[in-house]
Structure formats: C-alpha cells, structure tokens
Enzyme design. Sequence first.
Site, PDB file in Angstrom:
ATOM      1  CD  GLU A  49      -2.557   1.200   2.699  1.00 43.08           C
ATOM      2  OE1 GLU A  49      -3.050   2.287   3.072  1.00 43.08           O
ATOM      3  OE2 GLU A  49      -2.653   0.155   3.364  1.00 43.08           O
ATOM      4  CG  ASP A  60      -2.354   9.832   6.946  1.00 42.98           C
ATOM      5  OD1 ASP A  60      -2.945   8.747   6.849  1.00 42.98           O
ATOM      6  OD2 ASP A  60      -1.964  10.486   5.962  1.00 42.98           O
TER       7      ASP A  60
END
Length: 261
Positions: A49, A60
């Site tokens: 990924e 994030d």
Amino acid sequence: MRTVAPVIARRNDEASGALIGYLPVGFPTFDESIEAAVAIVENGVDVLELGLPYSDPVMDGTVIQAATQQALAGGFRLADGFEAVRRITARVDAPVLIMTYWNPVVQYGVDRFADDLAAAGGAGLITPDLIPDEAADWIAASERTGLDRVFLAAPTSSDARLRLAVESSRGFVYTVSTMGITGARSDVDGAARTLVARLAEAGSPASCVGLGISTAAQVAEVLEYADGAIVGSALVKALAEGGVAAVGELAAELARGARRE
C-alpha cells in the site's frame, strides 16, 4: 497489472492470511522509498500500500503525517506516485495499491489518474475519504480499467452502509479496527472482530483489518478472524529510525505472524 483478490485468497489457503504493508512515496527520499517498498515485499509483505503525500491528511497519525510532510517538503509531486509504482512492480511480484485522499485524484482527473495508474502496473486505490455514494466517477473508471477499489468500513457503520461498501469494493474491504487516526497501539480494538463478522454477513469476499497493528503477535491475532492484516505506522517508524534495513527486518518479523503453525 496484478490485482489483490487472488493474492489474498492464496495467502489464506497457504498461510494464516495476507500481510499488507503501507509506506509513503518520497520518504525519506524518493529513491529510498522505492528501496524500502521493495525491501518489505522481499521480506514477506504480500500486498503493498503506497501512500501519496497530501497536505491535509485527516486520517493519518503523527508518524505518517511527519513522513508525508517531509516528502512534500522534498518536492513530491503526484506523478511521482506513478513512477514509484512502475519502478516497484518492475522489481517485485506483488500487487501495489495506492492509498490516496480523493481531492488529488479529482484535481489530476479521475479517468487520467486511472489510466496512468493502470499503465504503471498499479492494482488500484484505497480511498479513505471517498464514500461509495459519491464514487460514481471512480467506480466507472475502475470498471473500465480493471483496477481494484477499496472502500472503508468502520465499527460505527450501519448494516446498510456495510452492504454498500461490500457491493462497491473490489479486492477487499478495509476494515477499520478502531475509531480514530492511524498509529501503533498496544491492543487492536475488539470491535474489529465484530466488524469482520458483520462484513461477512453482508457478503464481503475479503476483509482486511488496519489501524493499530504493529507486532507479529497482533498480525497473528487479527488473522484468526480476518483475511488480511494492514500495518502502516510501525513500518514508517522503522524506516524513519533505522532506514531500509530496519524496515525490512520489521517486515520479516511481522510476516512471521502470518505463518500457519
């Protein structure tokens, strides 16, 4: 182009399940990000990924934010993502998914993005901030190009939204283990086990659990009930602190958790 579903199915047949590893393009430098990606695949990661650095990374955690901000400061451009996929797939035989927020795809052009990703050998996209209800353009482009599309399912998702995620995804459904941002945790939320069961009831062919997984023991725990385990922040931290060698060593350790004893 190599898609994800056959790899996940094979790894569930021959081992406990699939190990999916996340790294951002351009961190610590573009060339080092290529070497790091190759290293984790060579050390046992089954699906790669690759994150595209973005200026507003709402999902994030601090480790990944710091890495992506460094990549942006170093001059990362969207086209670098396609070049990274091209260079990685020329060296290792593993599907490469791009993890990206949706705005960069829209700015680049959805069809153009799909065409360039397919031409580079990419498997598809993970789109954390795109819901299936608003994904008609991407669904059409991915159907045309054969790219995988991975939507997210959260513990708070209704049964109707889970069914929509299952129907719209191709490859697997990204199963969010806990509410919040990315980052290694000492425990993987027990809600993930329930969510995987709910996705199975909704007809999901594959569910891979992410957010918070950082050790081989946690990989093994997740693969008791899920088709794949996704590790991100722990790998990025290893790369930041010890370089390519360290991230390769961590990948090898994590891969031991995916072995069938």
